[in-house]
Scaffold this motif. Structure first.
Motif, short mmCIF file in Angstrom:
data_model
loop_
_atom_site.label_atom_id
_atom_site.label_comp_id
_atom_site.label_asym_id
_atom_site.label_seq_id
_atom_site.Cartn_x
_atom_site.Cartn_y
_atom_site.Cartn_z
N GLY A 14 0.82 -1.21 0.00
CA GLY A 14 0.00 0.00 0.00
C GLY A 14 0.85 1.26 0.00
N LYS A 15 1.95 1.23 0.75
CA LYS A 15 2.82 2.42 0.84
C LYS A 15 3.46 2.71 -0.51
N ALA A 16 3.83 1.66 -1.23
CA ALA A 16 4.45 1.86 -2.55
C ALA A 16 3.48 2.59 -3.48
N ALA A 17 2.20 2.23 -3.37
CA ALA A 17 1.21 2.90 -4.22
C ALA A 17 1.11 4.38 -3.86
N ALA A 18 1.20 4.66 -2.56
CA ALA A 18 1.11 6.06 -2.13
C ALA A 18 2.29 6.86 -2.70
N VAL A 19 3.50 6.26 -2.68
CA VAL A 19 4.66 6.95 -3.26
C VAL A 19 4.45 7.16 -4.76
#
Ligand code: SF4
Lengths: 175, 531
Positions: free
Chosen positions: B46-51
């Motif tokens: 999920g964090k990768a998508a936010a980046v």
């Protein structure tokens, strides 16, 4: 507005006329002859008006493109008394495409039930005829005849406009 | 576009991910080249998508594979023509991942699709309802798991899907209009649930999946020819686009270079498909607003091109003309000369029709201002093809991530920003003109030589990823081979999958009777979405 009328007159009537066989491209001629025979049957048996309800029961949409094409200015199937209606309640014939997806199975059955007697069913395309490329699976019931009674199948992937009209003629000729 | 910029964006993305403290591994060399593959821990998904979102990457799709003890998941991102695949693996017995939906609206339905097909749960997904599944299989069954039988488990008739929880509205003047799955025309099935006040659409909810016919599942075990045939039937109107994408993915997996003549012929097929579909849609849009003149004129031109397809290539829609390794039909030189002439003729006809349409205010009255998709929404969704391009999103695979033969052609991409039905009409008109130019240069520079390379069996586990520009926009395909030249996994992504949600937004505030023209100005494929 003048330009619009100008274009109409310049285009003229392109709807393919009855010609002696063999004078031009085979398909258009055949289409008209088939159509004329169909009209005689439609006049006699359906008082000049044959109503078709098309149902896509899982097709790839290729068959729909060719069913649409029989309404274009070249083929103009309406001149033979054949028209497509919006409700199964107004239909004489159901023209069903696709392998019947399981998700459309009940909708197809209900559409068939909503069509008043006497009614006929044409399964269009290889998929409608036998399941085609998709066959029977967890998601597909395959041929239309696996779900509702079918009177005629028109094979082809997709069937050409001529094949569609010949199919209609074959069915009506039997009635 | 300059390929350097895409690579730069990729490196910048890698740095940002590292800055965010996400340990990742860039798989080198990439098994899915030219796309890049970045491996991540599931917890960082999920964090990768936010980046990625913060770095303005476009989210293009997600797929999974059942690899026994693990489910692997890949999400596709794109920026400036560079494709990056985020890759992770979760435990097959308890597959859980953070959702991308919070960063990307486009991920909402594809993740629900994975939940249905693989049993993969997205823990913080805002909408846990099923999507692909109606009643053909049970909620504990997952058809794309390898142990699920292709024949399914249900016997007897499939019950209707009656308990799907649509959004409800309460209040004295709000009413619901259910439409479909069987629509009142020669058109594919789907369900639309409107909430309306008077004639004004307050809310629209789409319910698709009616023509789900198990394409991904029945692809498994096919040989390359069989997969090409199936791909050509993902969406019949895009038979060239999907067959090309699937073949390109297979050819990359098998490391097969197709002959230059084959690449050009594929592009000729693809541009003809674009011309024919655009003509058809221009005709249909006129028909939607009762302008019969336009319907007959554009329909007439389309039929001429279909007949030429039959005469020159043996099939009106060009099905099965693209095969693994190349094409099945050559273009004779007399036919090439004739095609040159019909292009000139079509252009002349279009000029004439344009003047007439321009002078017809009743047409513009219905088109202008109807069904507006703002540039912000289009960007947030990653809207594709003429839908995106009518709302300021200019991405075109042929220009931005070019593949042969477009890498040596100038691809003009018309863009508008109004985002209404009118824009979508005129962008298609302009794309049609651009396609005619491309066809002319393809004909002039048609290389001599073979039309197909010999197929060589790929090693077991070989995989390939491809993106091509279909007439609706970017088409993606992923293929993995098992042993013996057999397909282990096929994932096609039609642009309709991305664009369908746009319709729910652009119709808001319009009157219900304008829905047909709004809907068809987007013209999503049901079959391409439902698979
Ligand atoms: S018969 Fe061919 S064109 Fe018709 S639905 Fe089946 S695959 Fe599509």
């Amino acid at each position: 507005m003048l330009r619009l009328y100008g274009k109409i007159f310049k285009t003229g009537v392109i709807t393919e006329k009855v010609r002696k066989p063999g004078r031009q491209g085979a398909e258009p001629d055949e289409f008209v002859q088939t159509g004329e025979q169909l009209r005689q049957i439609v006049d006699r048996r359906f008082r000049g008006s044959l109503a078709i309800r098309q149902v896509d029961a899982g097709s790839c949409n290729g068959c729909e493109l060719e069913i649409h094409a029989i309404n274009n200015a070249y083929y103009d199937v309406e001149r033979f008394g054949v028209h497509f209606v919006a409700s199964p309640r107004h239909a004489d014939i159901l023209m069903v495409t696709g392998p019947v997806s399981r998700h459309m199975e009940e909708a197809l059955r209900r559409t068939w039930e909503a069509t008043p007697e006497p009614k006929w069913v044409i399964a269009v395309g290889d998929c409608g005829a036998c399941g085609g490329e998709f066959g029977v699976s967890y998601a597909s019931c395959g041929a239309v005849s696996n779900v509702i009674p079918v009177d005629l199948a028109i094979p082809g992937c997709p069937p050409t406009p001529l094949a569609l009209l010949q199919g209609l003629l074959t069915l009506c000729g039997r009635l | 576009m300059n390929p350097i910029t895409g690579i730069d964006a990729y490196h910048a993305f890698g740095l940002k991910l590292a800055e965010a403290g996400l340990p990742l591994r860039s798989v080198d060399p990439s098994p899915l080249a030219p796309a890049k593959v970045l491996e991540l821990a599931p917890t960082d998904w999920g964090k990768a998508a936010a980046v990625a979102r913060a770095e303005s990457w476009r989210w293009a799709g997600v797929w999974a594979e059942d690899c026994g003890p693990q489910l692997t998941v890949q999400a596709c991102l794109e920026k400036q023509g560079c494709y990056v695949l985020l890759h992770t693996a979760v435990d097959s017995a308890h597959p859980v991942l953070p959702s991308h939906t919070h960063s990307y609206w486009a991920a909402e339905r594809p993740e629900r699709q994975l939940q249905d097909m693989f049993g993969l749960r997205f823990e913080d997904h805002p909408d846990p309802r099923r999507w692909a599944r109606h009643q053909a299989w049970g909620d504990t069954e997952h058809p794309l798991r390898k142990d699920y039988p292709v024949a399914g488990t249900r016997s007897g008739p499939t019950p209707p899907d009656k308990d799907y929880a649509f959004l409800r509205a309460h209040g004295p003047s709000v009413y619901e209009i259910p439409v479909g799955p069987v629509h009142a025309g020669i058109i594919e099935p789907g369900h639309f649930r409107f909430l309306a006040v008077g004639e004004t659409v307050l809310h629209l909810e789409e319910r698709l999946g009616y023509v789900h016919k198990g394409i991904e599942k029945i692809a498994e075990g096919r040989d390359p020819q069989g997969l090409a045939r199936l791909a050509g039937r993902v969406s019949g109107d895009s038979t060239v686009g999907h067959a090309w994408a699937a073949c390109m993915a297979m050819e990359r997996a098998a490391r097969i270079e197709i002959p230059a003549r084959a690449a050009s012929l594929r592009a000729i097929f693809a541009e003809r498909e674009r011309v024919i579909n655009h003509l058809w849609d221009l005709a249909a849009r006129c028909n939607d607003v009762g302008f019969a003149f336009g319907y007959y004129q554009f329909g007439r031109l389309r039929e001429q091109w279909l007949r030429e397809n039959r005469e020159w290539f043996g099939h009106r829609l060009l099905m099965d003309r693209i095969v693994p390794g190349g094409v099945a039909t050559d273009l004779a030189s007399e036919a090439a000369a004739k095609m040159g002439k019909t292009i000139v003729r079509l252009r002349r006809e279009l000029d004439e029709l344009l003047t007439i349409l321009d002078a017809n205010s009743s047409l513009e009255d219905r088109f202008l201002g109807a069904g507006v998709l703002s540039a912000e929404l289009a960007a947030a969704l990653g809207a594709l093809g003429f839908v995106g391009r009518s709302s300021g999103q200019s991405f075109d695979v042929r220009r931005d991530a070019p593949y042969a033969p477009y890498d040596r052609l100038e691809v003009r991409v018309p863009v508008e920003t109004q985002g209404d039905v009118s824009s979508r009409f005129w962008v298609r008109y302009k794309e049609l003109r651009a396609a005619l130019r491309l066809l002319e240069s393809l004909l002039v520079n048609l290389p001599a030589g073979e039309i197909a390379a010999t197929w060589g069996e790929p090693p077991a586990d070989a995989q390939g990823f491809a993106a091509v520009e279909g007439w609706r926009g970017e088409i993606l395909a992923f293929v993995r081979f098992a042993t013996d030249n057999r397909i282990a996994r096929y994932w096609p992504r039609d642009p309709s999958t991305v664009n369908w949600p746009a319709l729910e937004k652009l119709v808001l505030g319009n009157i219900v009777p304008d829905f047909p023209v709004c809907n068809k100005s987007v013209n999503g494929s049901y079959s391409g979405h439902d698979l």
